[in-house]
Design an enzyme around this catalytic site. Structure first.
Site, mmCIF file in Angstrom:
data_model
loop_
_atom_site.group_PDB
_atom_site.id
_atom_site.type_symbol
_atom_site.label_atom_id
_atom_site.label_comp_id
_atom_site.label_asym_id
_atom_site.label_seq_id
_atom_site.Cartn_x
_atom_site.Cartn_y
_atom_site.Cartn_z
ATOM 1 N N GLU A 61 41.012 43.486 24.048
ATOM 2 C CA GLU A 61 41.820 44.036 25.126
ATOM 3 C C GLU A 61 43.299 43.724 24.895
ATOM 4 O OE1 GLU A 61 41.919 43.881 29.996
ATOM 5 O OE2 GLU A 61 41.846 41.989 28.871
ATOM 6 N N TRP A 83 37.295 47.999 31.366
ATOM 7 C CA TRP A 83 38.148 48.932 32.097
ATOM 8 C C TRP A 83 37.420 50.197 32.530
ATOM 9 C CZ3 TRP A 83 42.816 48.546 34.281
ATOM 10 C CH2 TRP A 83 43.627 47.467 33.931
ATOM 11 N N TYR A 125 49.408 48.042 32.030
ATOM 12 C CA TYR A 125 49.902 46.971 31.164
ATOM 13 C C TYR A 125 50.652 47.388 29.898
ATOM 14 C CZ TYR A 125 47.019 43.959 34.112
ATOM 15 O OH TYR A 125 46.471 43.289 35.175
ATOM 16 N N CYS A 187 47.681 42.642 37.439
ATOM 17 C CA CYS A 187 47.373 41.358 38.081
ATOM 18 C C CYS A 187 48.119 40.241 37.354
ATOM 19 C CB CYS A 187 45.870 41.102 38.064
ATOM 20 S SG CYS A 187 44.922 42.290 39.050
ATOM 21 N N ARG A 207 49.664 37.629 40.066
ATOM 22 C CA ARG A 207 49.784 37.887 41.506
ATOM 23 C C ARG A 207 48.433 37.833 42.205
ATOM 24 N NH1 ARG A 207 47.618 42.663 43.171
ATOM 25 N NH2 ARG A 207 47.120 44.089 41.482
ATOM 26 N N ASP A 210 40.937 37.048 40.301
ATOM 27 C CA ASP A 210 39.501 36.935 40.535
ATOM 28 C C ASP A 210 39.038 35.713 39.743
ATOM 29 O OD1 ASP A 210 36.744 37.088 40.444
ATOM 30 O OD2 ASP A 210 36.659 39.158 39.758
#
Length: 305
Positions: A61, A83, A125, A187, A207, A210
């Site tokens: 990733e 994703w 991203y 995130c 921010r 999980d």
């Protein structure tokens, strides 16, 4: 053990966290504002040992982010599924077809037109990292978008090499103008780097985290990125500082949480980069080797979309 701070945080959130209704409708227990620190000296890598982390998936990733690609096609070709849930959910809602994930991914791989229409995530991203939109005046208050945007990663490498004492070694994915076009706003949104004594340390501000599922990938990926940048800048890795904003556990992750906090962390995995490519953009999965990683069994849990 470096992992104990993670397990302590998990226990605190699960027993004392603020119960909240979240975007997904699943519900969470959360705390706000957390810091953890991980030493990266001597090839150390913060892989969780109380459950198996599929680190090659996280590495693939990260390499995908650095290409600037925003379509899941190249990921699913490598059997990386992390994703897929977002475009699959969109496909089901817009077509009414309750297609399963495997069939959807097969269409993505085999049908380029299908992939273009349904596999794109928007400017997530990597797009912001290496192709942040650049605009130039076009007269009478108008602006024209340039064909090539700003490569924040290339600029970061140049800055660290040539001005190591700078306080501006930063890149971010939080492009306010394009958030509504993204399948998921970033995130792990902002990274900052610090050079001292021949070592490169990195700080990640996340921010939203999980903690049960995403964190294991996020922390490994951030450490991997620090190592890659350090190698490119002829520095040694120093420390990874992780700052979490809304740090949460999903209410439907009870089995995961209770199983994991009952386990004891052990071992010190290490990671080596086997070659130094010409640039930060030229690494491949075969360049990374993890040793002495003997985790306990994987713990599965549903992803909240």
């Amino acid at each position: 053990h470096y992992e104990q701070q993670y397990l302590d945080l998990m226990r605190t959130i699960w027993t004392q966290g603020d119960e909240r209704v979240d975007r997904t409708g699943v519900g969470t227990r959360a705390v706000f504002g957390v810091t953890m620190r991980f030493n990266l000296a001597n090839n150390m890598i913060p892989l969780l040992t109380t459950k198996r982390v599929f680190w090659k998936t996280a590495a693939r990733e990260m390499l995908w982010f650095l290409t600037g690609d925003t379509n899941i096609r190249e990921l699913v070709k490598q059997k990386v599924h992390i994703w897929t849930d977002w475009p699959l959910d969109k496909y089901r809602k817009e077509t009414g077809e309750n297609i399963d994930r495997d069939t959807f991914e097969q269409h993505i791989i085999e049908d380029e037109a299908f992939a273009i229409k349904w596999g794109d995530l928007g400017p997530v991203y990597g797009k912001q990292w290496v192709d942040w939109p650049r605009y130039t005046p076009a007269g009478e208050g108008l602006y024209r978008r340039e064909d090539r945007g700003i490569n924040q990663i290339a600029g970061l490498i140049d800055s660290i090499r040539n001005n190591p004492g700078s306080r501006r070694h930063i890149f971010t994915g939080w492009n306010v103008a394009e958030l509504d076009q993204m399948a998921l706003p970033p995130c792990h949104k902002t990274y900052q780097f610090y050079v001292s004594g021949g070592k490169l340390s990195g700080l990640l501000y996340q921010r939203s985290c999980d903690l049960g599922l995403g964190f294991a990938f996020n922390i490994f990926s951030a450490a991997l990125l620090i190592r890659m940048i350090a190698q490119q800048c002829d520095l040694e890795p120093g420390e990874l500082v992780w700052n979490g904003g809304d740090v949460h556990l999903y209410l439907n992750h009870a089995d995961l949480v209770e199983e994991q906090i009952a386990r004891e962390p052990s071992g010190t995995p290490t990671m080596k980069i086997l070659r130094k490519p010409e640039s930060i953009f030229d690494y491949d999965i075969g360049d990374f080797e993890v040793q002495d990683y003997n985790p306990q069994s994987h713990i599965s849990a549903p992803v909240a979309v």
